[in-house]
Scaffold this motif. Sequence first.
Motif, PDB file in Angstrom:
ATOM      1  N   GLU A 194       0.832  -1.191   0.000  1.00  0.00           N
ATOM      2  CA  GLU A 194       0.000   0.000   0.000  1.00  0.00           C
ATOM      3  C   GLU A 194       0.873   1.249   0.000  1.00  0.00           C
ATOM      4  O   GLU A 194       1.591   1.543   0.975  1.00  0.00           O
ATOM      5  N   THR A 196      -0.210   4.379  -0.019  1.00  0.00           N
ATOM      6  CA  THR A 196      -0.754   5.438   0.842  1.00  0.00           C
ATOM      7  C   THR A 196      -0.421   5.224   2.323  1.00  0.00           C
ATOM      8  O   THR A 196      -0.630   6.128   3.135  1.00  0.00           O
ATOM      9  N   SER A 197       0.085   4.055   2.694  1.00  0.00           N
ATOM     10  CA  SER A 197       0.436   3.826   4.104  1.00  0.00           C
ATOM     11  C   SER A 197       1.610   4.695   4.539  1.00  0.00           C
ATOM     12  O   SER A 197       1.848   4.860   5.742  1.00  0.00           O
ATOM     13  N   LEU A 199       1.886   7.919   3.681  1.00  0.00           N
ATOM     14  CA  LEU A 199       1.492   9.319   3.752  1.00  0.00           C
ATOM     15  C   LEU A 199       1.371   9.773   5.205  1.00  0.00           C
ATOM     16  O   LEU A 199       0.912   9.004   6.066  1.00  0.00           O
ATOM     17  N   ASP A 202      -2.205   9.313   6.649  1.00  0.00           N
ATOM     18  CA  ASP A 202      -2.777   8.060   6.152  1.00  0.00           C
ATOM     19  C   ASP A 202      -4.143   7.763   6.763  1.00  0.00           C
ATOM     20  O   ASP A 202      -5.091   7.390   6.074  1.00  0.00           O
ATOM     21  N   PHE A 205      -6.829   9.926   5.243  1.00  0.00           N
ATOM     22  CA  PHE A 205      -7.029   9.813   3.797  1.00  0.00           C
ATOM     23  C   PHE A 205      -8.123   8.781   3.528  1.00  0.00           C
ATOM     24  O   PHE A 205      -8.035   7.640   3.989  1.00  0.00           O
ATOM     25  N   ALA A 208      -7.372   4.173  -0.177  1.00  0.00           N
ATOM     26  CA  ALA A 208      -6.083   3.470  -0.160  1.00  0.00           C
ATOM     27  C   ALA A 208      -5.689   3.128  -1.584  1.00  0.00           C
ATOM     28  O   ALA A 208      -6.541   2.782  -2.420  1.00  0.00           O
TER      29      ALA A 208
END
Length: 338
Positions: A194, A196-197, A199, A202, A205, A208
């Motif tokens: 992932e 987006t983990s 960010l 996270d 957000f 994903a």
Amino acid sequence: MKKTILILSIFILNFCYGQQNIDDLLAAGINDAQRFTSDYLRPASDGLMHSMNNGWFNTAKSKKLFGFEISLIVNSAFVGNDNKSFVLDPTNYENLDFRDNPGEARSVATAFGDIENVIVVVEGESTVPGLPAQDAEFELPTGLGGSNINFVPTAFLQASFGLIKGTEIKARFFPKVKTNDAEVGFYGIGLQHEVTSWLPADKLFPVAISGLIAYTHLDGNYDFTNTNIVQGENQRFENDTNTWLFQVIGSTKLPVFNVYGGIGYLSGKSTTDLKGTYRVQSGVISSETIVDPFSVESEVSGVRGTLGAKVSLAFFRINIDYTLAEYNALSFGLNFGF
């Protein structure tokens, strides 16, 4: 389970080919038999490669460290009308021709077709000096269309396990099953990460995004020596299929109901070998003993798009999705995990 094994034997081991036609096709010579078999089986092989690559994901959100999920996944790839027949042009064959309107190309059935009463002729060779040659005449095999079967199913267990941050490993498995004449084995392994983990926000957000790479392998054999369709020994089909899937996945991150989708690329190759010893009684090779007559290959490659939905209730989840590709496919999953 017994019914599932039968279905796998039909499509994976090309039982739909019909052993009763082997003696007829080999009578036309090895090259002609190989060319026809390749075109006849291609929809079954290609549909299988699409079917066995569905269900790899139901979310883009990777599991936490040591999180796991066990899934029962059922897939079905659909065979379109354009893959239920192919054009057989006698000018591309060495010995095979149509009895009616010889020399003219026409459509004939694939393994999923339903075109009957197509009679072909193979010019024979005289085995006794002074006597005329005996031509071989037979009907080309039809397919499963007459039974209204236009899909290639697969079913297996899959496990997912959370590793380091944003990464999980996946494995799918269909236990090696052996019946009286057939044996099938299936496994696959994948890695999902992932993006987006990483960010900073996270948890805030709402979506994903992750990437997936997966490899799948299937092998099997079908022994038809005891059918006595053609004289010989150790007569069997052997199949070896390998595929790679590269996927970008996106999903929502809500507590109960989520939607997910992805764009991917599938690449695969399936090889089917006709093994054993054959003593054909008619046609151009009636006086020969043939060992391991031929091998046919089929390859798939192309972009695919998937859209699905998942409902989560505590440790139980259910998901369904549809994939648009050369062979569209439907996937259904029952999932248990923490």
